[in-house]
Design a protein around this motif. Structure first.
Motif, mmCIF file in Angstrom:
data_model
loop_
_atom_site.group_PDB
_atom_site.id
_atom_site.type_symbol
_atom_site.label_atom_id
_atom_site.label_comp_id
_atom_site.label_asym_id
_atom_site.label_seq_id
_atom_site.Cartn_x
_atom_site.Cartn_y
_atom_site.Cartn_z
ATOM 1 N N GLN A 24 17.240 6.980 -9.404
ATOM 2 C CA GLN A 24 16.906 6.941 -10.829
ATOM 3 C C GLN A 24 16.040 5.721 -11.157
ATOM 4 O O GLN A 24 15.061 5.826 -11.919
ATOM 5 N N ALA A 25 16.378 4.571 -10.586
ATOM 6 C CA ALA A 25 15.603 3.358 -10.839
ATOM 7 C C ALA A 25 14.177 3.497 -10.314
ATOM 8 O O ALA A 25 13.212 3.099 -10.982
ATOM 9 N N ILE A 26 14.033 4.061 -9.112
ATOM 10 C CA ILE A 26 12.690 4.263 -8.546
ATOM 11 C C ILE A 26 11.869 5.188 -9.428
ATOM 12 O O ILE A 26 10.691 4.923 -9.720
ATOM 13 N N TRP A 27 12.484 6.266 -9.871
ATOM 14 C CA TRP A 27 11.775 7.242 -10.709
ATOM 15 C C TRP A 27 11.270 6.583 -11.991
ATOM 16 O O TRP A 27 10.098 6.727 -12.363
ATOM 17 N N GLY A 28 12.160 5.852 -12.673
ATOM 18 C CA GLY A 28 11.771 5.212 -13.925
ATOM 19 C C GLY A 28 10.743 4.118 -13.730
ATOM 20 O O GLY A 28 9.770 4.016 -14.487
ATOM 21 N N MET A 29 10.934 3.277 -12.712
ATOM 22 C CA MET A 29 10.006 2.177 -12.477
ATOM 23 C C MET A 29 8.646 2.681 -12.024
ATOM 24 O O MET A 29 7.613 2.132 -12.415
ATOM 25 N N ALA A 30 8.627 3.733 -11.194
ATOM 26 C CA ALA A 30 7.354 4.266 -10.714
ATOM 27 C C ALA A 30 6.541 4.838 -11.868
ATOM 28 O O ALA A 30 5.311 4.666 -11.931
ATOM 29 N N ASN A 31 7.199 5.515 -12.798
ATOM 30 C CA ASN A 31 6.481 6.072 -13.949
ATOM 31 C C ASN A 31 5.838 4.980 -14.788
ATOM 32 O O ASN A 31 4.750 5.159 -15.346
ATOM 33 N N THR A 32 6.515 3.829 -14.883
ATOM 34 C CA THR A 32 6.012 2.740 -15.715
ATOM 35 C C THR A 32 5.052 1.830 -14.968
ATOM 36 O O THR A 32 4.002 1.448 -15.494
ATOM 37 N N LEU A 33 5.386 1.482 -13.735
ATOM 38 C CA LEU A 33 4.656 0.450 -13.009
ATOM 39 C C LEU A 33 3.596 0.993 -12.054
ATOM 40 O O LEU A 33 2.775 0.223 -11.563
ATOM 41 N N CYS A 34 3.631 2.298 -11.774
ATOM 42 C CA CYS A 34 2.638 2.904 -10.876
ATOM 43 C C CYS A 34 1.988 4.101 -11.570
ATOM 44 O O CYS A 34 2.148 5.252 -11.130
ATOM 45 N N ARG A 86 -2.068 2.118 -7.709
ATOM 46 C CA ARG A 86 -0.754 1.478 -7.646
ATOM 47 C C ARG A 86 0.274 2.341 -6.912
ATOM 48 O O ARG A 86 1.165 1.812 -6.253
ATOM 49 N N ILE A 87 0.120 3.656 -7.004
ATOM 50 C CA ILE A 87 0.992 4.528 -6.207
ATOM 51 C C ILE A 87 0.747 4.286 -4.719
ATOM 52 O O ILE A 87 1.688 4.177 -3.922
ATOM 53 N N THR A 88 -0.538 4.193 -4.348
ATOM 54 C CA THR A 88 -0.886 3.927 -2.950
ATOM 55 C C THR A 88 -0.350 2.572 -2.498
ATOM 56 O O THR A 88 0.182 2.435 -1.383
ATOM 57 N N LEU A 89 -0.464 1.569 -3.360
ATOM 58 C CA LEU A 89 0.041 0.246 -3.027
ATOM 59 C C LEU A 89 1.554 0.277 -2.819
ATOM 60 O O LEU A 89 2.079 -0.342 -1.888
ATOM 61 N N ALA A 90 2.263 1.022 -3.660
ATOM 62 C CA ALA A 90 3.719 1.127 -3.524
ATOM 63 C C ALA A 90 4.102 1.787 -2.209
ATOM 64 O O ALA A 90 5.006 1.318 -1.499
ATOM 65 N N PHE A 91 3.402 2.874 -1.847
ATOM 66 C CA PHE A 91 3.706 3.563 -0.594
ATOM 67 C C PHE A 91 3.352 2.689 0.607
ATOM 68 O O PHE A 91 4.069 2.702 1.623
ATOM 69 N N MET A 115 7.411 -2.288 4.982
ATOM 70 C CA MET A 115 8.780 -2.795 5.041
ATOM 71 C C MET A 115 9.618 -2.011 6.041
ATOM 72 O O MET A 115 10.425 -2.576 6.776
ATOM 73 N N LEU A 116 9.415 -0.699 6.110
ATOM 74 C CA LEU A 116 10.180 0.141 7.033
ATOM 75 C C LEU A 116 9.675 0.016 8.468
ATOM 76 O O LEU A 116 10.450 0.117 9.419
ATOM 77 N N TRP A 117 8.384 -0.195 8.623
ATOM 78 C CA TRP A 117 7.793 -0.283 9.963
ATOM 79 C C TRP A 117 8.155 -1.591 10.639
ATOM 80 O O TRP A 117 8.449 -1.633 11.830
ATOM 81 N N TRP A 118 8.152 -2.685 9.841
ATOM 82 C CA TRP A 118 8.524 -4.009 10.360
ATOM 83 C C TRP A 118 9.664 -4.565 9.513
ATOM 84 O O TRP A 118 9.447 -5.421 8.642
ATOM 85 N N PRO A 119 10.880 -4.128 9.734
ATOM 86 C CA PRO A 119 12.008 -4.557 8.889
ATOM 87 C C PRO A 119 12.503 -5.956 9.232
ATOM 88 O O PRO A 119 13.655 -6.168 9.606
ATOM 89 N N LEU A 120 11.607 -6.932 9.088
ATOM 90 C CA LEU A 120 11.949 -8.318 9.356
ATOM 91 C C LEU A 120 12.360 -8.997 8.056
ATOM 92 O O LEU A 120 11.888 -8.631 6.976
ATOM 93 N N VAL A 145 6.822 -4.110 -5.533
ATOM 94 C CA VAL A 145 8.287 -4.120 -5.557
ATOM 95 C C VAL A 145 8.847 -2.704 -5.721
ATOM 96 O O VAL A 145 9.965 -2.431 -5.276
ATOM 97 N N VAL A 146 8.076 -1.801 -6.313
ATOM 98 C CA VAL A 146 8.487 -0.398 -6.305
ATOM 99 C C VAL A 146 8.554 0.105 -4.862
ATOM 100 O O VAL A 146 9.485 0.808 -4.467
ATOM 101 N N GLY A 147 7.574 -0.288 -4.068
ATOM 102 C CA GLY A 147 7.592 0.081 -2.657
ATOM 103 C C GLY A 147 8.781 -0.508 -1.917
ATOM 104 O O GLY A 147 9.401 0.158 -1.078
ATOM 105 N N LEU A 148 9.138 -1.753 -2.219
ATOM 106 C CA LEU A 148 10.322 -2.364 -1.601
ATOM 107 C C LEU A 148 11.590 -1.591 -1.962
ATOM 108 O O LEU A 148 12.483 -1.415 -1.128
#
Length: 391
Positions: A125-135, A140-145, A151-156, A336-339
């Motif tokens: 729910q948080a991702i859905w709401g934040m993505a609609n507002t911030l992406c 910005r959608i591309t930047l989030a993805f 983050m998933l590829w290099w989970p350091l 941060v939406v991507g995170l």
């Protein structure tokens, strides 16, 4: 100047009744302090709110701190924070202490799995709401993805700080953004206090890791450092603290993912700030002295946001008139939406959705939260009960 005790009691009542998350908290504050008590004008409230949303940190708690500062000086600001945070912190501390006791007795149950399933729905729910507002656009959608993939590829543990910095750099250079129309800003503090707060913020940010590196991982300094850095880089709302704390404590093995997600799920059911999750984690990180652990974690995670408020107030009018500052923030918010997307997969999804029945319950919780607008309180309690009966 308002009496600090009176400010504390007002915010204590709000902290005990303000359900619904940061957006709801801000609505409660406006009704209480602009409409009812007339502590400040509508324009001044909007100006302070814009600053709280621009800076990293928990926006609703920063707003409460600012309102206390305006009405009662520094003692009023502290009184506002303590009053608003205390109910949630006590609940989360009690929940953690109860779990510790159950663990010592060897007691567990399906209700923990139910809380983990709720966490899946809440983060979605948080991702859905934040993505609609911030992406809102392709860039910005591309930047989030891209941020989620990195983050998933290099989970350091340090990669999230790099992602936030890159997001701001890309936003500054490539994203179109318009700054807010400047209006006279009538609320300020002495510049010496602003400068001192900024210096303290930076000193702690860079010196705490060095100090913590010479102490045990679960020492007071180590805990303070981890929560301080998380609080210093939370852009976009309280839910964004999830990947930061997960990286600090779950990925390093200091807190079990089941315990972490149970606390995150429970935090959705209570009034007050989501940052009260820090009190819960502080108990688990400092089991030998849980009260100290909870207090250290609470102070550390809120402190950077409050220092930044004090540092930025005198300069806010000039800063918000700059388009490049708005573009930088837009890039950070998309990152941060991507995170949060990455955290949704790991650890939220991977540790909670282990069978089709788990997925069905997560879908049901998401439906209740987003379509039927059921209070998170009831959803959390219901899913914990269903989990106890089914799993």
């Amino acid at each position: 100047m308002e009496n600090s005790w009176k400010i504390f009691l007002i915010f204590l009542r709000l902290g005990a009744t303000a359900f619904g998350g940061p957006i709801a908290h801000l609505a409660y504050f406006r009704e209480e302090f602009v409409v009812k008590r007339r502590w400040l004008s509508e324009r001044d409230y909007a100006d302070v709110l814009a600053l709280c949303q621009f800076l990293p940190g928990p926006a609703s708690s920063q707003m409460g701190f600012s309102l206390g500062l305006i009405r009662g000086g520094m003692s009023g600001a502290v009184a506002a924070w303590v009053g608003f945070t205390l109910p949630a912190a006590l609940i989360m501390f009690s929940f953690a202490y109860g779990l510790l006791s159950l663990e010592a007795l060897g007691v567990s149950g399906g209700w923990l799995q139910g809380l983990k399933v709720v966490a899946v729905a809440v983060v979605a729910q948080a991702i859905w709401g934040m993505a609609n507002t911030l992406c809102p656009d392709r860039q910005r959608i591309t930047l989030a993805f891209a941020a989620a993939s990195l983050m998933l590829w290099w989970p350091l543990w340090w990669i999230q700080w790099v992602i936030i910095a890159l997001g701001g750099l890309i936003g500054w250079k490539y994203l179109p953004a318009q700054a807010a129309s400047p209006t006279p800003f009538t609320l300020s503090i002495p510049r010496w206090l602003a400068l001192g707060s900024g210096i303290v913020f930076l000193l702690l940010l860079f010196s705490l890791p060095l100090l913590a590196s010479h102490t045990p991982v679960n020492s007071v300094w180590g805990i303070f450092d981890s929560f301080y850095r998380a609080g210093a880089l939370v852009f976009g709302g309280g839910h964004v603290v999830l990947p930061l704390l997960q990286s600090e404590f779950v990925a390093t093995g200091q807190v079990d993912s089941v315990i972490f997600l149970a606390g995150y799920g429970a935090a959705q059911a209570i009034p007050g700030p989501l940052f009260s999750l820090s009190a819960y984690l502080g108990v688990w990180l400092f089991e030998s002295s849980p009260v100290i652990g909870a207090l250290v974690a609470l102070v550390a995670i809120f402190l950077p946001g409050f220092l930044l408020i004090l540092a930025a107030l005198p300069f806010w009018e000039g800063l918000r008139s700059r388009a490049d500052a708005a573009a930088t923030l837009a890039g950070i918010n998309a990152a941060v939406v991507g995170l949060l997307i990455a955290a949704f997969y790991n650890p939220v999804w991977t540790s909670a959705i282990l069978s089709p029945r788990h997925f069905v319950l997560a879908l049901l919780a998401f439906l209740l939260l987003t379509v039927w607008r059921v209070s998170p309180w009831w959803v959390v309690l219901g899913m914990a009960g269903v989990g106890q009966g089914v799993f």
